[in-house]
Design an enzyme around this catalytic site. Sequence first.
Site, PDB file in Angstrom:
ATOM      1  N   GLU A   5      10.405   1.609  10.172  1.00  0.00           N
ATOM      2  CA  GLU A   5      11.390   2.674   9.917  1.00  0.00           C
ATOM      3  C   GLU A   5      10.646   3.979  10.034  1.00  0.00           C
ATOM      4  O   GLU A   5       9.818   4.318   9.189  1.00  0.00           O
ATOM      5  CB  GLU A   5      12.019   2.493   8.543  1.00  0.00           C
ATOM      6  N   LYS A  23       0.860  -1.188   0.000  1.00  0.00           N
ATOM      7  CA  LYS A  23       0.000   0.000   0.000  1.00  0.00           C
ATOM      8  C   LYS A  23       0.894   1.234   0.000  1.00  0.00           C
ATOM      9  O   LYS A  23       1.506   1.585   1.007  1.00  0.00           O
ATOM     10  CB  LYS A  23      -0.913   0.048   1.224  1.00  0.00           C
TER      11      LYS A  23
HETATM   12  P1  NAD Z   1       2.646   8.355   7.497  1.00  0.00           P
HETATM   13  O1  NAD Z   1       2.978   7.565   8.708  1.00  0.00           O
HETATM   14  O2  NAD Z   1       1.599   9.394   7.597  1.00  0.00           O
HETATM   15  O3  NAD Z   1       2.176   7.399   6.308  1.00  0.00           O
HETATM   16  C1  NAD Z   1       2.977   6.346   5.827  1.00  0.00           C
HETATM   17  C2  NAD Z   1       2.076   5.281   5.231  1.00  0.00           C
HETATM   18  O4  NAD Z   1       1.270   4.711   6.262  1.00  0.00           O
HETATM   19  C3  NAD Z   1       1.099   5.798   4.176  1.00  0.00           C
HETATM   20  O5  NAD Z   1       1.003   4.836   3.141  1.00  0.00           O
HETATM   21  C4  NAD Z   1      -0.207   5.902   4.945  1.00  0.00           C
HETATM   22  O6  NAD Z   1      -1.350   5.799   4.140  1.00  0.00           O
HETATM   23  C5  NAD Z   1      -0.090   4.719   5.881  1.00  0.00           C
HETATM   24  N1  NAD Z   1      -0.908   4.800   7.106  1.00  0.00           N
HETATM   25  C6  NAD Z   1      -1.287   5.903   7.775  1.00  0.00           C
HETATM   26  N2  NAD Z   1      -2.025   5.552   8.853  1.00  0.00           N
HETATM   27  C7  NAD Z   1      -2.090   4.197   8.871  1.00  0.00           C
HETATM   28  C8  NAD Z   1      -2.691   3.242   9.735  1.00  0.00           C
HETATM   29  N3  NAD Z   1      -3.382   3.595  10.823  1.00  0.00           N
HETATM   30  N4  NAD Z   1      -2.568   1.929   9.439  1.00  0.00           N
HETATM   31  C9  NAD Z   1      -1.859   1.531   8.362  1.00  0.00           C
HETATM   32  N5  NAD Z   1      -1.267   2.404   7.498  1.00  0.00           N
HETATM   33  C10 NAD Z   1      -1.379   3.714   7.756  1.00  0.00           C
HETATM   34  O7  NAD Z   1       4.035   8.946   6.984  1.00  0.00           O
HETATM   35  P2  NAD Z   1       4.255   9.976   5.774  1.00  0.00           P
HETATM   36  O8  NAD Z   1       3.802  11.311   6.243  1.00  0.00           O
HETATM   37  O9  NAD Z   1       3.721   9.381   4.535  1.00  0.00           O
HETATM   38  O10 NAD Z   1       5.857   9.965   5.642  1.00  0.00           O
HETATM   39  C11 NAD Z   1       6.714  10.766   6.371  1.00  0.00           C
HETATM   40  C12 NAD Z   1       7.304  10.014   7.559  1.00  0.00           C
HETATM   41  O11 NAD Z   1       8.008   8.858   7.118  1.00  0.00           O
HETATM   42  C13 NAD Z   1       8.339  10.839   8.322  1.00  0.00           C
HETATM   43  O12 NAD Z   1       8.110  10.696   9.707  1.00  0.00           O
HETATM   44  C14 NAD Z   1       9.667  10.199   7.938  1.00  0.00           C
HETATM   45  O13 NAD Z   1      10.709  10.367   8.861  1.00  0.00           O
HETATM   46  C15 NAD Z   1       9.271   8.771   7.796  1.00  0.00           C
HETATM   47  N6  NAD Z   1      10.260   8.049   6.987  1.00  0.00           N
HETATM   48  C16 NAD Z   1      11.104   7.191   7.632  1.00  0.00           C
HETATM   49  C17 NAD Z   1      12.092   6.528   6.913  1.00  0.00           C
HETATM   50  C18 NAD Z   1      13.061   5.593   7.600  1.00  0.00           C
HETATM   51  O14 NAD Z   1      13.725   4.837   6.919  1.00  0.00           O
HETATM   52  N7  NAD Z   1      13.180   5.633   8.913  1.00  0.00           N
HETATM   53  C19 NAD Z   1      12.200   6.732   5.533  1.00  0.00           C
HETATM   54  C20 NAD Z   1      11.322   7.634   4.910  1.00  0.00           C
HETATM   55  C21 NAD Z   1      10.348   8.278   5.657  1.00  0.00           C
END
Ligand code: NAD
Length: 502
Positions: free
Chosen positions: A263, A188
């Site tokens: 991550e 997803k």
């Molecule tokens: P997010 O957590 O809002 O969303 C990430 C994914 O999770 C999306 O596909 C979203 O639809 C899904 N999601 C959201 N709520 C969910 C739930 N309750 N159940 C299942 N899936 C759900 O993150 P974002 O805003 O898309 O991305 C930015 C974040 O990602 C930042 O915090 C960044 O640091 C982190 N990030 C971490 C790494 C790493 O390797 N540590 C790499 C890239 C980004």
Amino acid sequence: MGSARRTNALNTIGPHRQAPLGHFISGRSVEGAGSTTDVLEPATGEVLGQVRDATENELNDAVAASKAAFAGWSATPGEKRKAILHRVADLIEARADEIAEVECLDAGQCWRFMSKAALRGADNFRFFADQAPSAADGQSLPSQHHLNYTSRSAIGPVAVITPWNTPFMLSTWKIAPALAAGCTVVHKPAEWSPYSARLLVEIAHEAGLPPGVFNSINGLGETTGKRLTEHRDIKAIAFVGESKTGSAIMRQGSETLKRVHFELGGKNPVVVFEDADLERALDAAIFMIYSLNGQRCTSSSRLLIQRSIYDAFVAKAAERVEKLKVGDPFDPATEVGPLIHPRHFAKVASYAAVAATDGAKVAAGGAPVAEAGGGYFYQPTLYVDAETHMRIAQEEIFGPVLTVIPFEDEADAISKANDVQYGLAAYVWTSDLGRALRVSNALQAGMVWVNSENVRHLPTPFGGVKDSGIGRDGGDWSFDFYMETKNVALAYGSHSIQRLGV
Ligand code: NAD
């Protein structure tokens, strides 16, 4: 914003703009019947198209397809899996420009960084493909009376949930080892930048991946993401995203005892000592926070500078930040593009008031770009004279915003660097080898780079401590997550067995 590359990108996603982007299940496109969300172009604010939220039935179909395909794929000889995954890499390479253009279009990432990112996706496939034939190998652990041997087998259908910041590269990083291990996948992608994930699943099938092995469903986190993580037939969740989403997913997956790999966010320190190569340290610090529009998990969002060099270093940093080229992500000269979405833009912009209340000084930027032409452009921003307790020094802003904090000595640097809830990456700049080792050992981070920016080497472990994650990617760590280890103990027949009831 009228470059040829943008036109190419619009053409590439053309077939998926005529109707809302649906799903890819069992090797074929599924239109979908769920509600839709607009996909916006970050550089212009224009609506690129719509993406579907999977219905419960569509989600169940995707999981059922991955379950049905699991027995065949996990039993496919490693050499064959390797060959198919190399073909995926070949096709990614052949379409690298197209993929990069799509990342510029719907994620707003700059061409100068994306042109390499798609190729890194191909590298991920090749690296993990090469390990497919030996992924099941185990150890021989003989004891006096038993020959113990271990082996590994794929855990089952897995969920891969990815964010919007560098959508293609991050997806390959998770999906390639899962497929190499023999797992089947339901992916997803993030709803704000869904198009390159569609290219990936189409490419994988063109390369010969059997139907059902890799399924891609679109949808919102709170509906489709939640259902996927709660589904009984999904055995593990590989998730990249925000820390608070990680907590929610852990709760959602707990009922069915899912294995999780997270991550998450970061607030990564760059610690610059007075004895460092200051020119290189400055280059690296600026690169790590302002590239990828500041939307990078390993970004150098906190700059800790030793007091003796503080004023001079900060002055040079401010000069560089003022000169950053902000603009059209398709222009190869652009260094900083737009933020992904109005909601994220509002979050990043809200930190101007927070910084003012906290009492930090603005040395550059600090406001939206005035003539943004509908796009979500924020000025590259430098806050100086900050203190660790301030929110701009504690919270992940995830934009082109750098917070600078002075420190006195080694102990002060370590204490300030560790004074956050996150622990993903850290960067140390010094020419003193002993200090480099002492500080690296003391830093609470999953990864430390000394005298370097983040340079990824696939055999090494990638991941964070504290609120930045659980588990490691890369090398054999990825396989350990996607596989179960079994021990078999064969008796030599030489040990005595207690005789009860004789
Ligand atoms: P997010 O957590 O809002 O969303 C990430 C994914 O999770 C999306 O596909 C979203 O639809 C899904 N999601 C959201 N709520 C969910 C739930 N309750 N159940 C299942 N899936 C759900 O993150 P974002 O805003 O898309 O991305 C930015 C974040 O990602 C930042 O915090 C960044 O640091 C982190 N990030 C971490 C790494 C790493 O390797 N540590 C790499 C890239 C980004």
